[in-house]
Enzyme design. Sequence first.
Site, PDB file in Angstrom:
ATOM      1  N   CYS A 101      53.530  30.900  11.094  1.00 29.78           N
ATOM      2  CA  CYS A 101      53.417  31.039  12.462  1.00 29.78           C
ATOM      3  C   CYS A 101      54.030  29.924  13.367  1.00 29.78           C
ATOM      4  O   CYS A 101      55.113  29.479  12.780  1.00 29.78           O
ATOM      5  CB  CYS A 101      51.840  31.096  12.820  1.00 29.78           C
ATOM      6  SG  CYS A 101      51.513  31.836  14.647  1.00 29.78           S
ATOM      7  N   THR A 102      53.511  29.187  14.297  1.00 23.09           N
ATOM      8  CA  THR A 102      54.018  28.127  14.940  1.00 23.09           C
ATOM      9  C   THR A 102      54.167  26.859  14.278  1.00 23.09           C
ATOM     10  O   THR A 102      54.419  25.634  14.696  1.00 23.09           O
ATOM     11  CB  THR A 102      53.199  27.957  16.296  1.00 23.09           C
ATOM     12  OG1 THR A 102      51.828  27.754  16.328  1.00 23.09           O
ATOM     13  CG2 THR A 102      53.572  29.015  17.313  1.00 23.09           C
TER      14      THR A 102
END
Length: 228
Positions: A101-102
């Site tokens: 993800c981030t």
Amino acid sequence: MSTLKILFVLYPGVTHLDFTGPHQVLSRAPGSETIVASLGGQDIEAEGLTFTNLADLSKVDRCDVICIPGGFGTTAAMLDEAFMAQVRRLGADAKYVTSVCTGSLILAAAGFLKGKRAACHWAWRSLLEPFGAIVGEERVVRDGNTITGGGVTAGIDFGFVMLEELAGRDYAEAVQLGLEYAPDPPFHSGRPELARPEILAQVKARMASATDSRSEAALEASRRTEPA
């Protein structure tokens, strides 16, 4: 033969499935030691769950695989110089530099993604660009020794890609069967190109409040990665 060290790096505001999804898979890698660490060994609260008894990140001497999960806490984490110094130190000598993800924004802020393709949550992919990264839209993106997963649930897919890399396809498939990982979602709205327009608009509206602060943090972090 030395033990394979797999390190998950946690920080305040991490998304717990970004971490626990791939952890469930990679903790089964043969001949491995799975380490979960935070700066100072502090407890980490993640959306109502608290992870405790964590290793002190600064005292981890090395790792073969470093994995950075994502979460809304990435905004602060990539500007935390003490935290980022440890990510750079451990990632520099790791055989595999990875994220979910981030978490890829943290890898980018550490200087590991310049000129490389990388995945990120669909809502924040563009924030990789100021760091010189090339945005990949796949669930899992590999560029050399850098392997990155997309948003949240893609971390499980990432985990199996890594497990195949570490232990071979037969072993990875056996673990997949043991975990009964056979995704069949009740709704086909898990990516922006699949979601109904009104649902996409709702989600974008909910995320809008974080857009400015996260964009500013990414730009500031990208400036810090530039040579003096």
